[in-house]
Design a protein around this motif. Structure first.
Motif, mmCIF file in Angstrom:
data_model
loop_
_atom_site.group_PDB
_atom_site.id
_atom_site.type_symbol
_atom_site.label_atom_id
_atom_site.label_comp_id
_atom_site.label_asym_id
_atom_site.label_seq_id
_atom_site.Cartn_x
_atom_site.Cartn_y
_atom_site.Cartn_z
ATOM 1 N N ARG A 1 0.812 -1.226 0.000
ATOM 2 C CA ARG A 1 0.000 0.000 0.000
ATOM 3 C C ARG A 1 0.834 1.258 0.000
ATOM 4 O O ARG A 1 0.618 2.150 -0.797
ATOM 5 C CB ARG A 1 -0.954 0.015 1.191
ATOM 6 C CG ARG A 1 -2.030 -1.014 1.046
ATOM 7 C CD ARG A 1 -3.230 -0.660 1.841
ATOM 8 N NE ARG A 1 -4.206 -1.729 1.685
ATOM 9 C CZ ARG A 1 -5.204 -1.922 2.478
ATOM 10 N NH1 ARG A 1 -5.393 -1.118 3.500
ATOM 11 N NH2 ARG A 1 -6.045 -2.906 2.273
ATOM 12 N N LEU B 1 -7.822 -9.602 10.364
ATOM 13 C CA LEU B 1 -8.717 -8.995 9.385
ATOM 14 C C LEU B 1 -9.643 -10.064 8.808
ATOM 15 O O LEU B 1 -9.239 -11.217 8.667
ATOM 16 C CB LEU B 1 -7.915 -8.388 8.221
ATOM 17 C CG LEU B 1 -7.158 -7.108 8.509
ATOM 18 C CD1 LEU B 1 -6.295 -6.744 7.308
ATOM 19 C CD2 LEU B 1 -8.111 -5.978 8.837
ATOM 20 N N ARG C 1 -10.715 -8.756 3.401
ATOM 21 C CA ARG C 1 -9.832 -7.593 3.521
ATOM 22 C C ARG C 1 -8.374 -7.947 3.298
ATOM 23 O O ARG C 1 -7.509 -7.077 3.311
ATOM 24 C CB ARG C 1 -9.968 -6.963 4.911
ATOM 25 C CG ARG C 1 -11.322 -6.370 5.209
ATOM 26 C CD ARG C 1 -11.565 -5.126 4.367
ATOM 27 N NE ARG C 1 -12.824 -4.524 4.704
ATOM 28 C CZ ARG C 1 -12.970 -3.293 5.182
ATOM 29 N NH1 ARG C 1 -11.932 -2.520 5.348
ATOM 30 N NH2 ARG C 1 -14.156 -2.837 5.457
ATOM 31 N N ASP D 1 -4.974 -9.196 1.303
ATOM 32 C CA ASP D 1 -4.396 -9.022 -0.024
ATOM 33 C C ASP D 1 -4.341 -10.389 -0.703
ATOM 34 O O ASP D 1 -3.714 -11.312 -0.196
ATOM 35 C CB ASP D 1 -2.998 -8.427 0.117
ATOM 36 C CG ASP D 1 -2.332 -8.103 -1.204
ATOM 37 O OD1 ASP D 1 -2.719 -8.678 -2.241
ATOM 38 O OD2 ASP D 1 -1.408 -7.279 -1.193
ATOM 39 N N LEU E 1 0.910 -6.210 4.992
ATOM 40 C CA LEU E 1 0.892 -4.763 5.172
ATOM 41 C C LEU E 1 1.862 -4.386 6.279
ATOM 42 O O LEU E 1 2.122 -5.179 7.189
ATOM 43 C CB LEU E 1 -0.514 -4.293 5.562
ATOM 44 C CG LEU E 1 -1.623 -4.562 4.560
ATOM 45 C CD1 LEU E 1 -2.961 -4.142 5.159
ATOM 46 C CD2 LEU E 1 -1.372 -3.833 3.257
ATOM 47 N N CYS F 1 -0.187 0.525 8.004
ATOM 48 C CA CYS F 1 -1.292 0.236 7.073
ATOM 49 C C CYS F 1 -2.208 -0.852 7.630
ATOM 50 O O CYS F 1 -3.427 -0.777 7.447
ATOM 51 C CB CYS F 1 -0.750 -0.167 5.701
ATOM 52 S SG CYS F 1 -0.015 1.233 4.793
ATOM 53 N N LEU F 2 -1.639 -1.842 8.333
ATOM 54 C CA LEU F 2 -2.473 -2.871 8.938
ATOM 55 C C LEU F 2 -3.350 -2.259 10.029
ATOM 56 O O LEU F 2 -4.549 -2.532 10.094
ATOM 57 C CB LEU F 2 -1.618 -4.002 9.512
ATOM 58 C CG LEU F 2 -2.395 -5.141 10.176
ATOM 59 C CD1 LEU F 2 -3.401 -5.771 9.217
ATOM 60 C CD2 LEU F 2 -1.435 -6.188 10.700
ATOM 61 N N GLU G 1 -6.191 -0.395 8.398
ATOM 62 C CA GLU G 1 -7.203 -1.293 7.834
ATOM 63 C C GLU G 1 -8.050 -1.912 8.947
ATOM 64 O O GLU G 1 -9.271 -2.043 8.810
ATOM 65 C CB GLU G 1 -6.562 -2.382 6.978
ATOM 66 C CG GLU G 1 -7.544 -3.196 6.184
ATOM 67 C CD GLU G 1 -8.367 -2.390 5.178
ATOM 68 O OE1 GLU G 1 -9.489 -2.833 4.865
ATOM 69 O OE2 GLU G 1 -7.909 -1.329 4.702
ATOM 70 N N ARG H 1 -10.521 0.681 9.903
ATOM 71 C CA ARG H 1 -11.599 0.773 8.908
ATOM 72 C C ARG H 1 -12.641 -0.310 9.133
ATOM 73 O O ARG H 1 -13.836 -0.072 9.052
ATOM 74 C CB ARG H 1 -11.046 0.651 7.496
ATOM 75 C CG ARG H 1 -10.399 1.885 6.936
ATOM 76 C CD ARG H 1 -10.071 1.643 5.467
ATOM 77 N NE ARG H 1 -9.034 2.445 4.927
ATOM 78 C CZ ARG H 1 -7.739 2.414 5.198
ATOM 79 N NH1 ARG H 1 -7.279 1.596 6.098
ATOM 80 N NH2 ARG H 1 -6.889 3.200 4.600
ATOM 81 N N ARG I 1 -13.046 -1.124 2.187
ATOM 82 C CA ARG I 1 -11.606 -1.320 2.029
ATOM 83 C C ARG I 1 -10.977 -0.130 1.328
ATOM 84 O O ARG I 1 -11.445 0.334 0.297
ATOM 85 C CB ARG I 1 -11.373 -2.589 1.206
ATOM 86 C CG ARG I 1 -9.939 -2.939 1.062
ATOM 87 C CD ARG I 1 -9.811 -4.197 0.271
ATOM 88 N NE ARG I 1 -8.436 -4.655 0.287
ATOM 89 C CZ ARG I 1 -8.029 -5.785 -0.207
ATOM 90 N NH1 ARG I 1 -8.891 -6.595 -0.759
ATOM 91 N NH2 ARG I 1 -6.791 -6.129 -0.155
ATOM 92 N N GLY I 2 -9.872 0.357 1.909
ATOM 93 C CA GLY I 2 -9.116 1.445 1.305
ATOM 94 C C GLY I 2 -9.767 2.804 1.365
ATOM 95 O O GLY I 2 -9.277 3.759 0.801
#
Length: 72
Positions: A16, A40, A44, A46, A52, A56-57, A60, A63, A70-71
């Motif tokens: 990412r 996750l 979600r 990859d 990640l 970034c993890l 996410e 989120r 996602r994203g």
């Protein structure tokens, strides 16, 4: 963000943000920092199997907790 240029044998690159980070996913025994974080949902993850970075993890996971796509 500027990607890190120094890498060790256990380094990976985040798909990412591009930052290098330590990843023990392939170590023996499996003892990576990510095991301490909430998992996750499968949708979600990859699909390429790339990990990640911690930042970034964490983003996410936040989120998912907020019910955001996602994203987003």
């Amino acid at each position: 963000m500027k990607p890190s240029v120094s890498r060790s044998e256990s380094s990976a690159r985040c798909p990412r943000c591009g930052n290098a980070f330590d990843c023990a996913m392939h170590g023996q025994p499996f003892d990576c920092w990510c095991r301490e974080m909430p998992p996750l949902p499968a949708d979600r993850l990859d699909s390429s199997g790339r990990c990640l970075c911690p930042e970034c993890l964490a983003a996410e996971i936040a989120r998912v907790a907020q019910g955001r796509p996602r994203g987003a």
